[in-house]
Scaffold this motif. Structure first.
Motif, PDB file in Angstrom:
ATOM      1  N   GLY A  48       5.085   3.583   3.496  1.00 55.32           N
ATOM      2  CA  GLY A  48       3.974   2.766   3.036  1.00 55.32           C
ATOM      3  C   GLY A  48       3.814   1.511   3.884  1.00 55.32           C
ATOM      4  O   GLY A  48       4.580   1.296   4.831  1.00 55.32           O
ATOM      5  N   GLY A  73       5.272   5.374  -3.694  1.00 57.69           N
ATOM      6  CA  GLY A  73       3.824   5.173  -3.648  1.00 57.69           C
ATOM      7  C   GLY A  73       3.287   4.034  -4.496  1.00 57.69           C
ATOM      8  O   GLY A  73       2.205   4.148  -5.083  1.00 57.69           O
ATOM      9  N   ASP A 102       0.840  -1.193   0.000  1.00 57.56           N
ATOM     10  CA  ASP A 102       0.000   0.000   0.000  1.00 57.56           C
ATOM     11  C   ASP A 102       0.882   1.253   0.000  1.00 57.56           C
ATOM     12  O   ASP A 102       1.567   1.538   0.977  1.00 57.56           O
ATOM     13  CB  ASP A 102      -0.905  -0.052   1.245  1.00 57.56           C
ATOM     14  CG  ASP A 102      -1.839   1.136   1.329  1.00 57.56           C
ATOM     15  OD1 ASP A 102      -1.994   1.821   0.302  1.00 57.56           O
ATOM     16  OD2 ASP A 102      -2.376   1.381   2.420  1.00 57.56           O
ATOM     17  N   THR A 103       0.876   1.967  -1.117  1.00 51.38           N
ATOM     18  CA  THR A 103       1.683   3.193  -1.326  1.00 51.38           C
ATOM     19  C   THR A 103       3.101   3.054  -0.752  1.00 51.38           C
ATOM     20  O   THR A 103       3.541   3.842   0.066  1.00 51.38           O
ATOM     21  CB  THR A 103       0.976   4.441  -0.724  1.00 51.38           C
ATOM     22  OG1 THR A 103       0.704   4.175   0.664  1.00 51.38           O
ATOM     23  CG2 THR A 103      -0.268   4.817  -1.471  1.00 51.38           C
ATOM     24  N   THR A 158       7.092   3.111  -0.729  1.00 45.42           N
ATOM     25  CA  THR A 158       8.253   3.794  -1.299  1.00 45.42           C
ATOM     26  C   THR A 158       9.486   2.999  -0.874  1.00 45.42           C
ATOM     27  O   THR A 158       9.619   2.656   0.300  1.00 45.42           O
ATOM     28  CB  THR A 158       8.352   5.243  -0.768  1.00 45.42           C
ATOM     29  OG1 THR A 158       7.178   5.935  -1.177  1.00 45.42           O
ATOM     30  CG2 THR A 158       9.585   5.951  -1.287  1.00 45.42           C
ATOM     31  N   SER A 186       1.443   0.567  -5.262  1.00 52.15           N
ATOM     32  CA  SER A 186       0.435  -0.275  -4.605  1.00 52.15           C
ATOM     33  C   SER A 186       0.165  -1.501  -5.469  1.00 52.15           C
ATOM     34  O   SER A 186       0.081  -1.398  -6.696  1.00 52.15           O
ATOM     35  CB  SER A 186      -0.868   0.499  -4.399  1.00 52.15           C
ATOM     36  OG  SER A 186      -0.632   1.585  -3.529  1.00 52.15           O
TER      37      SER A 186
END
Lengths: 278, 223
Positions: B57, B20, B5-6, B8, B22
């Motif tokens: 993330g 970011g 999830d998002t 980096t 996903s």
């Protein structure tokens, strides 16, 4: 790259020299119940002969016997100092490389600190702390020689620990300890072992240097360094053999041990082992 | 469920490889991640395999968030994900025989007693004949070595499988054999798969859906 025949020749010639040296230093002193320190001024500075194959020194002592005793002490110093330095260096290098972070920084600054002092000076400082003898010389050589092994092992471990096979081991559930023992240490052993074997003659040279400077073993005790030191005045008077034979005994075993180190390196490397069909 | 999830991640905080990203892999699903070289696919695969900690993330594995670990992810989660790397030569310890390589995860996790039985299952499953098992990596071909690496990834019966360009170095027949071995394993266990690569044709045929890497992120999804 050496072919298998050259490889075998190097192995057997080096092993022969090392074998003869080990046999001489282990078997001769207990078998020949002679005093290597017995002075006989009527026989001083005799040239090599059947009775005295290496001649005699300026106090009439048999040089062959003194060389064998000297080699025994020098080898003892070399082996023990190299072993201690390698174990300490490998442990420090592996810990620094494998753990990283502040452990790495602290250990490597320690290595830098030791390295910043000229190692002969540091060695002299260590022997000066104790009464002359074999163990201070061993300590002096070990204290000054674990640094290079630590650096070699650390850089090897640093390069290995990011390799996919280490990541695969981590992914497969290996603990840090298992990664170090099963994958990293076996991979650095060729380098550490090679450094250790090459350190043996180097440590012998250091013992000789310290003894030559009068800081190593007591001057009456036969060691290769003391023999060369005692023969200095004879050399200036034109008698070469009291310097020649201890000098040769320093050089020839050095080359033989380095030869064995090369063979060992090849055997530890799986790819080379297959190529040589060992 | 494997969920990024998002996320980096990168090797230098100032210049991350991607920001970011996903991606979700449902239980039993196979997802192909497509993209050009250097776009960050392998880094994402390493994050999914819990070998690289994301800088930001969330990474969720079966409802457990595994984003914040100090040195490495917890062992029970690491071993739930099997990884196959692109280059078998660097992914195999040169000192181990193929047999040792296959059962190394069992030994590393204290299941030494199961090693012989699991080896007898794994070797035929990945197409390794008994005469190959005593050889070391430099004595076998890339294809044979990659079979052993796949076997090692399957040794602990992982629920997730991450294949990072597993077949990039291999010929068509070995590729087909390895893909078949993965699919057989997935049919038996219901494991999920994240296959990373740039062979569009292969991944579209192999996986339930593919995710295209665009504008520095995995974006377009195709059924």
């Amino acid at each position: 790259m050496a072919d298998p025949r050259t490889h075998r020749l190097r192995l057997w010639s080096s092993a022969l020299v090392v074998g003869v040296v080990l046999l001489a230093v282990l078997v001769v002193p207990p078998l020949v119940q002679l005093d290597e320190q017995a002075v006989d001024l009527s026989r001083k500075l005799l040239p090599p002969s059947w009775e005295h194959p290496f001649g005699t020194d300026d106090l009439g002592r048999d040089l062959l016997l003194r060389c064998v005793y000297g080699l025994r002490i020098s080898l003892l110093v070399g082996l023990v100092a190299a072993l201690v330095a390698t174990v300490v260096g490998t442990a420090v290098g592996a810990a620094a490389g494998a753990l990283g972070g502040w452990t790495d920084r602290t250990l490597m600054r320690l290595v830098d600190t030791f390295s910043s002092v000229p190692h002969l000076l540091l060695g002299i400082f260590v022997v000066a702390l104790f009464r002359p003898g074999v163990w201070p010389v061993i300590a002096s050589v070990a204290v000054t020689h674990w640094l290079s092994t630590a650096r070699i092992v650390r850089s090897e471990v640093l390069s290995l620990r990011t390799r996919p096979f280490v990541e695969a081991a981590i992914s497969g559930g290996a603990t840090r300890w298992r990664v170090a023992v099963r994958h990293l240490l076996p991979a650095v052993l060729p380098q550490a072992g090679l450094a250790a074997v090459l350190m043996v003659p180097h440590a012998m040279w250091h013992e000789s240097a310290l003894s030559f400077l009068g800081l190593g073993l007591p001057s009456h005790q036969a060691s290769l360094g003391n023999l060369v030191q005692n023969a200095r005045s004879s050399l200036l008077a034109g008698y070469g053999w009291p310097t020649l034979f201890p000098g040769l005994l320093l050089i020839v075993p050095t080359l033989a041990i380095a030869g064995l180190a090369g063979v060992w390196r090849d055997r530890l490397n799986p790819r080379r082992r297959s190529e040589l069909m060992l | 469920m494997l969920e990024l999830d998002t996320v980096t991640a990168g090797y230098d905080r100032r210049t991350p490889v991607f920001r970011g990203a996903s991606l979700t892999v449902a239980p039993g699903e196979s997802v192909g991640l497509l993209g050009p070289s250097g776009c960050g696919k392998s880094t994402l695969a390493r994050v999914a395999a819990l070998l690289h900690r994301p800088d930001a993330g969330r990474l969720v594995l079966d409802g457990t968030e595994v984003t914040a670990w100090r040195h490495r992810a917890p062992r029970e989660l690491r071993t739930a994900v099997g990884v196959v790397f692109q280059q078998p030569r660097t992914a195999a310890d040169p000192r181990l025989t193929l047999a040792d390589l296959l059962v190394e995860p069992l030994r590393a996790t204290g299941r030494r007693a199961e090693a012989a039985a699991r080896l007898a299952e794994l070797a035929p499953a990945v197409g390794l004949t008994p005469d190959l098992l005593g050889r070391r990596p430099h004595e076998v071909s890339d294809g044979q070595l990659q079979r052993a690496c796949l076997g090692r990834a399957l040794a602990l019966r992982p629920r997730w499988l991450v294949c990072d360009e597993m077949t990039a170095m291999l010929d068509a027949s070995t590729t087909a054999a390895l893909v078949a071995a993965v699919e057989t394993y997935r049919e038996e266990t219901g494991a999920s798969l994240l296959a990373v690569g740039h062979d569009r044709l292969l991944l579209r045929r192999w996986c339930d859906r593919t995710v295209e890497w665009q504008d520095c992120l995995p974006a377009e999804e195709r059924p």
